[in-house]
Scaffold this active site. Structure first.
Site: not given
Ligand code: GLU
Ligand code: ZN
Length: 300
Positions: A240-241
């Site tokens: 994920s970010k």
């Protein structure tokens, strides 16, 4: 509801524009696309831009351009949740009229002080079920759940069961900060768009029983579910970010697509040639049976 013949399969990819496409979201897109297309179905794209504070400016456009450059073809217009608040309002109003939901004025701190941990965070203990403090204005709306087991057969992960009242607690549908909750919007949209087959990452498996409860409360038929293996980094964290997963770029699209297929248990030929040839190979060879349900580690 869109008009659709009853036998038509309809899948979708529903990214949140909180970051650019990465190896995890690309494999979800590939899996949901091939599963829909190889079964003769339609495939929709919906941008889940419900939570502006978490969004990255330009990410939605970037995701769409990247999908296009990879050769994904979606049916109909891209739908944006930010333009569909009236549908969520209508659904919540119906649930209010039916007495299925109640307002909750509890603060995070009050819940933290007295709630026990469940399978996905704290279990809301139902303080406001009998009424909340009228002098407080910030209120969430929660769906009342019970302990009747919610059971479903995931096409990849197998049989799943939750007792929502014990495992999760009453589900927030409208957040106290005024934003619509994912758990309501995803169900309202999938029902409204006639989605029959939800194929997505296994991080959302834990949310599925809640969503089935929302379908039941709204009197809508639920889709079939297939949760693809989670893509994790070397530390075992979901890409994920937040975990700094690198963005996917379309300049090496054929190589990235081959990698995504490999991570989903397929073995594209070493010399797959062009992107178009690889898609042809993928459509001919796609099978859920090749996919292992367990997390896949990606070392970048
Ligand atoms: N928007 C969600 C995400 O990006 C996916 C929702 C879904 O597929 O149900 O994690
Ligand atoms: Zn409360």
């Amino acid at each position: 509801m869109l008009n659709k013949p009853p036998s038509l399969l309809r899948g979708r990819f529903a990214p949140s524009p909180t970051g650019l496409l990465h190896a995890g979201s690309l494999s979800t897109a590939v899996g949901s696309y091939l599963e829909a297309r190889t079964r003769g179905g339609e495939w929709l794209v919906r941008i889940e831009d419900l939570d502006p504070p978490r969004e990255v400016p330009g990410a939605a456009d970037d995701i769409l351009r990247t999908l296009e450059a990879f050769g994904f073809e979606w049916d109909g217009e891209v739908v944006y949740q930010s333009r569909r608040h009236h549908l969520y309002r209508e659904a919540l109003d119906g649930l209010i009229r039916a007495g299925r939901v109640y307002p909750c004025t509890c603060t995070r701190r009050e819940i933290q002080a007295r709630a026990r941990r469940g399978i996905d965070g704290l279990v809301y203990p139902g303080f406001c079920r009998q009424g909340c403090l009228p002098e407080r204005s910030a209120r969430a709306w929660r769906l009342r759940v019970d302990n009747e087991p919610v059971v479903f057969e995931d096409r990849l992960q197998g049989r799943c069961e939750q007792q929502l009242e014990h495992d999760i607690g009453d589900v927030v549908l409208l957040r106290a900060d005024g934003f619509w909750a994912y758990q309501l919007a995803v169900v309202v949209d999938d029902a409204d768009q006639g989605v029959t087959d939800v194929v997505r990452g296994a991080d959302l498996l834990v949310s599925t029983a809640r969503q089935i409860a929302v379908y039941q409360a709204l009197g809508e038929p639920r889709p079939d579910y297939c949760h693809l293996p989670l893509m994790v980094n070397a530390a075992g964290e979901k890409l994920s970010k937040q975990t700094l997963a690198p963005a996917i770029h379309s300049d090496h699209a054929a190589r990235e697509l081959a990698l995504a297929l490999t991570r989903l248990g397929h073995r594209p030929p070493d010399e797959a040639g062009s992107l178009a040839e690889l898609w042809t190979w993928a459509r001919e060879h796609w099978s859920l049976q090749r996919i292992q349900p367990a997390p896949v580690t990606i070392v970048s």
